[in-house]
Design an enzyme around this catalytic site. Structure first.
Site, PDB file in Angstrom:
ATOM      1  N   CYS A  22       0.887  -1.398   0.029  1.00  0.00           N
ATOM      2  CA  CYS A  22       0.085  -0.177  -0.084  1.00  0.00           C
ATOM      3  C   CYS A  22       0.838   1.132  -0.080  1.00  0.00           C
ATOM      4  CB  CYS A  22      -0.952  -0.151   1.059  1.00  0.00           C
ATOM      5  SG  CYS A  22       0.051   0.066   2.701  1.00  0.00           S
ATOM      6  N   GLU A 143      -0.022  -0.381  16.330  1.00  0.00           N
ATOM      7  CA  GLU A 143      -0.936   0.914  16.139  1.00  0.00           C
ATOM      8  C   GLU A 143      -1.908   1.079  17.033  1.00  0.00           C
ATOM      9  OE1 GLU A 143      -3.118   0.166  12.086  1.00  0.00           O
ATOM     10  OE2 GLU A 143      -4.554   1.178  13.005  1.00  0.00           O
ATOM     11  N   CYS A 214      -8.583   1.968   6.545  1.00  0.00           N
ATOM     12  CA  CYS A 214      -7.920   2.645   5.263  1.00  0.00           C
ATOM     13  C   CYS A 214      -8.537   2.170   4.102  1.00  0.00           C
ATOM     14  CB  CYS A 214      -6.438   2.598   5.607  1.00  0.00           C
ATOM     15  SG  CYS A 214      -5.675   1.508   4.717  1.00  0.00           S
ATOM     16  N   SER A 242       1.314 -10.114  10.042  1.00  0.00           N
ATOM     17  CA  SER A 242       0.728  -9.075   9.300  1.00  0.00           C
ATOM     18  C   SER A 242      -0.898  -9.062   9.624  1.00  0.00           C
ATOM     19  CB  SER A 242       1.212  -9.203   8.010  1.00  0.00           C
ATOM     20  OG  SER A 242      -0.025  -8.326   7.268  1.00  0.00           O
TER      21      SER A 242
HETATM   22  S1  SF4 Z   1      -2.899   2.483   7.356  1.00  0.00           S
HETATM   23 FE1  SF4 Z   1      -3.504   1.558   5.411  1.00  0.00          FE
HETATM   24  S2  SF4 Z   1      -2.158   2.678   3.740  1.00  0.00           S
HETATM   25 FE2  SF4 Z   1      -1.484   3.127   5.937  1.00  0.00          FE
HETATM   26  S3  SF4 Z   1       0.194   1.562   6.187  1.00  0.00           S
HETATM   27 FE3  SF4 Z   1      -1.550   0.675   6.882  1.00  0.00          FE
HETATM   28  S4  SF4 Z   1      -2.434  -0.610   5.383  1.00  0.00           S
HETATM   29 FE4  SF4 Z   1      -1.123   0.977   4.350  1.00  0.00          FE
END
Ligand code: SF4
Length: 307
Positions: A22, A143, A214, A242
């Site tokens: 991405c 995250e 996203c 992942s």
């Molecule tokens: S938020 Fe979406 S675009 Fe950004 S790194 Fe993660 S998967 Fe990729």
């Protein structure tokens, strides 16, 4: 002597219309390449955590000289005059971690994907407006750690749950008077999030939900759903750590036989036997060359009659 023509029925191989790197991953790999290319011969370039969730790519950058450390605790304070660079990965880190690194004397290169910072902003807004914050995601994922770090110091209740399953909803102990703000990890399936909104609303007064999934995730999940419905086998490529790759495999498994592999060496001829149409997809951290290697290996197994 009569020649007998042996017809080998080769499967049709289709790659999902949206698969692999991405823009957030492309961006940080470019940053890493640039830092490595520009460093002085004796200069160390660190990366905090795995740059992206793809072991092969991490290994490739490590071979080029990037030093990966698990935590900021692994980086000692620098002596005055020493210059060291630290790259922050696409998943981001809590603001407190950046502060510690600066205090230790490191120069920070922030590769946090701009889309990862959106849930940070909404989490703060939800809390500041007096709503209870519920995050759909994996508590241990960097995250989510980044979002929780953003709220450090605020005395508020924050729940992180994996999805709309009954047990998870029960654990929230919602009250009829509760006002709840919902956000999701950027790589979780939208269907689960939509279901969660409904479940939480059943047990509370008000729900304010922000769509923080996203676009790259949407595109890859839509593409694999569409592909899996017309294939009798789907191969999903990407790191086992992942989150977005695991989601792709989960979705494909709802429609057909699916195997999640990290690279072409894991392919087994037996999986491919009798399959007429084979789909391939890959997580957002998987380079295009891995997808091509898997396609070529399937073709090779097929041509050599080993299916
Ligand atoms: S938020 Fe979406 S675009 Fe950004 S790194 Fe993660 S998967 Fe990729």
């Amino acid at each position: 002597m009569t020649e007998i023509e042996v017809q080998v029925n080769k499967p049709i191989i289709e790659i999902a219309s949206s698969a692999g790197w991405c823009f957030g991953v492309e961006r940080i790999v470019e940053m890493a390449e640039k830092l490595l290319a520009q460093r002085a011969p004796d200069e160390l370039v660190y990366c905090l955590g795995e740059l992206i969730h793809n072991p092969q790519e991490v290994e490739r950058l490590h071979a080029r000289g990037m030093v990966f450390v698990k935590s900021h605790d692994d980086l000692p304070p620098l002596a005055p005059g020493t210059r060291r660079k630290v790259l922050i990965r696409a998943h981001g880190v809590a603001p407190a971690v950046k502060k510690i690194l600066r205090e230790k004397g490191y120069e920070i290169f922030d590769g946090t994907c701009p889309l990862v910072t959106i849930p940070h902003r909404f989490a703060r807004e939800i809390v500041e407006q007096g709503y209870r914050l519920v995050i759909m995601g994996d508590r241990e994922h960097p995250e989510i750690q980044g979002i929780l770090g953003e709220l450090e110091g605020l005395s508020v209740r924050v729940d992180v749950i994996p999805g709309p399953e009954t047990e998870a909803i029960k654990a929230l102990q919602l009250k009829a008077s509760d006002r709840v703000g919902l956000i999701s990890q950027t790589t979780h399936p939208f269907e689960k999030f939509a279901q969660l909104i409904g479940e939480v609303l059943k047990h509370s007064l008000e729900v304010k939900a922000y769509n923080t999934i996203c676009q790259a995730t949407f595109d890859r999940q839509d593409a694999i759903r569409e592909l899996a419905q017309r294939c009798d086998l789907v191969i999903v490529i990407g790191g086992r750590n992942s989150s977005n790759t695991c989601r792709l495999a989960e979705i494909a498994s709802q429609y057909t036989v699916c195997y999640h592999i990290e690279d072409a060496s894991e392919l087994k001829g037996a999986w491919l036997q009798g399959k007429r149409r084979i789909g391939i997809s890959a997580g957002a951290s998987t380079p295009t060359r891995c997808i091509e290697e898997v396609r070529a290996t399937i073709e090779h197994l097929s041509e050599s009659g080993r299916l």
